[in-house]
Design an enzyme around this catalytic site. Structure first.
Site, PDB file in Angstrom:
ATOM      1  N   LYS A  72      23.259  62.419 -10.865  1.00 13.57           N
ATOM      2  CA  LYS A  72      23.553  63.781  -9.684  1.00 13.57           C
ATOM      3  C   LYS A  72      22.021  65.153 -10.541  1.00 13.57           C
ATOM      4  CE  LYS A  72      27.299  63.067  -7.592  1.00 13.57           C
ATOM      5  NZ  LYS A  72      27.374  63.541  -6.450  1.00 13.57           N
TER       6      LYS A  72
ATOM      7  N   LYS B  43      30.772  59.782   5.048  1.00 13.90           N
ATOM      8  CA  LYS B  43      32.059  60.047   4.300  1.00 13.90           C
ATOM      9  C   LYS B  43      33.185  60.603   5.294  1.00 13.90           C
ATOM     10  CE  LYS B  43      29.971  61.979   0.046  1.00 13.90           C
ATOM     11  NZ  LYS B  43      29.665  63.057  -0.768  1.00 13.90           N
TER      12      LYS B  43
END
Length: 323
Positions: free
Chosen positions: A144, A243
């Protein structure tokens, strides 16, 4: 048919920081649909990025009067977590009523020992290097980044690569950069063997990426919801992150995967931080995906029981969890 919803909170093992902020608890909504004899369940994650709140999502599900048909549901509700929870609950109900597992109903192979990415939250370069040292046994790490200091992000990536020299790496900027930052970061990422950069720019700036010759493949995440904009995405990305909380369930996600392949787009199946009840239906997309990122339960202090099997950096499906 009757449907109810319940809000659940699951502590995260360690603070989970991205370019968007820090969270320490995963708030999920579980929908339960029953015909009076058999019940099915589906889990969703209301995501503030899209204006969703657990209380609102649960209230909408509790007020839902039908249709209780997955295909009709596509027209009855918009894409998002509400439809996802209901759709997945209906898949689970159908599997139990029919005696056929959901993976067979979906026409896919049973997912067994699927390598999954494991996420390293945004932190200082030294802290992320320490995280990488602990997790370097895994096949794939998701780093990240996306801070407002691209030089610091480059240092973070260098530290991770130094501490995990043989591990596959993908990077997720969570909309945190601009074009100048991406242009500076991408060549370094390529030299360090990064396989993918996910959502480098804010969704509203996608047009700036058209024509950019990235040395690392780019993936759309926040920029893709139900997939109606696939042709536009194909002008700048090579992979789309599907997703279920964005597509509004497994039914739409399976169709979207086929549509993406028709446009020669690669597929990544991703998740929010959630329990195995969220991961199980998403895992049915793994056979169509080049990248699997279903580590949600691995990031929790504890998963629901029973849960999916996570071992050796892989995840395996279980009908005891869902479907």
């Amino acid at each position: 048919m009757k449907i109810t919803a319940a809000i659940e909170s699951w502590p995260i093992a360690r603070p989970f920081t991205t370019a968007r902020g820090t969270k320490q608890t995963a708030h999920v909504v579980v929908a339960t649909v029953t015909d009076g004899n058999v019940e099915g369940q589906g889990e969703c994650v209301p995501y503030p990025r899209y204006g969703d709140r657990p209380a609102d999502v649960a209230a909408t599900i509790n007020d839902f009067q039908g249709p209780f048909d997955r295909r009709e549901l596509l027209d009855a509700l918009p894409a998002g977590p509400v439809r996802n929870a209901i759709d997945c609950a209906l898949w689970d109900l159908e599997a139990k009523r029919s005696g056929q597992p959901a993976w067979k109903l979906a026409g896919v192979s049973r997912p067994v020992e699927i390598p999954t990415a494991f996420t390293l939250p945004l932190d200082s370069p030294s802290a992320m290097g320490q995280q990488a040292t602990v997790e370097r046994w895994r096949p794939l790490l998701k780093v990240k980044l996306g801070s407002d200091d691209v030089a610091a992000d480059i240092e973070r990536l260098r530290m991770v690569r130094t501490q995990a020299p043989g591990v596959g790496l993908i990077v997720d900027a969570n909309e945190g950069w601009n074009m100048a930052a991406l242009a500076e970061f991408a060549p370094v990422a390529a030299a360090l063997g990064v396989e993918l950069i996910e959502q480098p720019l804010p969704e509203g700036d996608d047009q700036d990426l058209a024509g950019f010759q990235s040395p690392v493949p780019l993936a759309a995440d926040e920029s893709i919801l139900d997939g109606s904009n696939l042709p536009a995405l194909a002008t700048w990305c090579q992979i789309v992150n599907i997703k279920l909380d964005k597509t509004g369930g497994l039914t739409r996600a399976l169709a979207l995967a086929d549509e993406a392949r028709e446009l020669d787009l690669g597929i990544m199946v991703g998740c929010m931080v959630a329990t195995s009840l969220s991961m199980a239906p998403a895992l049915l997309l793994a056979g169509r995906a080049q990248v699997v990122d279903l580590d949600g339960p691995d990031l929790l202090a504890a998963d629901r029981e029973p849960g999916l099997l996570y071992a050796s950096g892989c995840v395996s499906y279980s009908e005891a969890v869902w479907g």
